[in-house]
Scaffold this active site. Sequence first.
Site, short mmCIF file in Angstrom:
data_model
loop_
_atom_site.label_atom_id
_atom_site.label_comp_id
_atom_site.label_asym_id
_atom_site.label_seq_id
_atom_site.Cartn_x
_atom_site.Cartn_y
_atom_site.Cartn_z
CB CYS A 131 -0.93 -0.03 1.21
SG CYS A 131 -1.89 1.49 1.46
CB CYS A 134 0.19 1.73 4.27
SG CYS A 134 -1.52 1.21 4.08
#
Length: 290
Positions: A131, A134
């Site tokens: 991600c 993230c």
Amino acid sequence: MAELLSKANLFSYFNQDQHNKSSISVFPKSCAGSCSMKLRSQALRLSSPLTSDFHGHGVVFQENKAIPKRGSSSKFSISAQTGLRIGKAQRWWEKGLQPNMREVASAQDLVESLSNAGDKLVVVDFFSPGCGGCKALHPKICQLAEMNPDVQFLQVNYEEHKSMCYSLNVHVLPFFRFYRGAHGRVCSFSCTNATIKKFKDALAKHTPDRCGLGPTKGLEEKELLALAANKDLSFNYTPKPHPMPAPAVEEVGLAEVPPPHSIPNLPLPLPSTLKSTQEIEDKTLVSAGR
């Protein structure tokens, strides 16, 4: 000469023709700097075909091949250290971790961590190694964790705990859930670098000290049941018994008491007909005087 050969134990014979082409003379490492000049001069005389007593066969010292050459061990250790250093390279979600940050190992670990947190604020961070949002947000989360050492940060790797995240209804990343004492989950949301203010506001709202009444709640009852029902997880949970209403008490042997008789409502006198006590006494005296 035989005595010299028995002491060295490192001589070999070779053909005179090969000796003329590629003969070498190498002393053992143990003799470096310590062999006497006499031994060196005798060895040189033996290596010459003119002074050799072995009928044209020269004699040389051989290097002990069991001892590694100088520099080979250092090259091996350098390559080994380099490979070891590459193998232990930190992954991005492991960089900058603070003492109050750690990764969750299982569903049981998550439940116990929330239950044992007491009245402390716990932030559960759901992330994935692939991600991009993230990864970009991780350094700021580490900074906020450093600024709030009393807050516990738990990381849940979505790739390693997909089944658990599915049972907890986590379908978007990065995702955060805040838990606090007897209140249980106080908020949950998703944010990125552009919306980091949402995270800061939630942290400022739920961090101040406060005393919650009752035991620590942690996950909700339906979430615990969903984790226990998930066959991919080794998590067991026994539902809490709900308190049953107290049964009605039946009175046995007591006679029924009839309800009291109702008193009929009498009409109230009109205000004009009401007379004061003084007027009644005056009339009584007048009638008595007659």
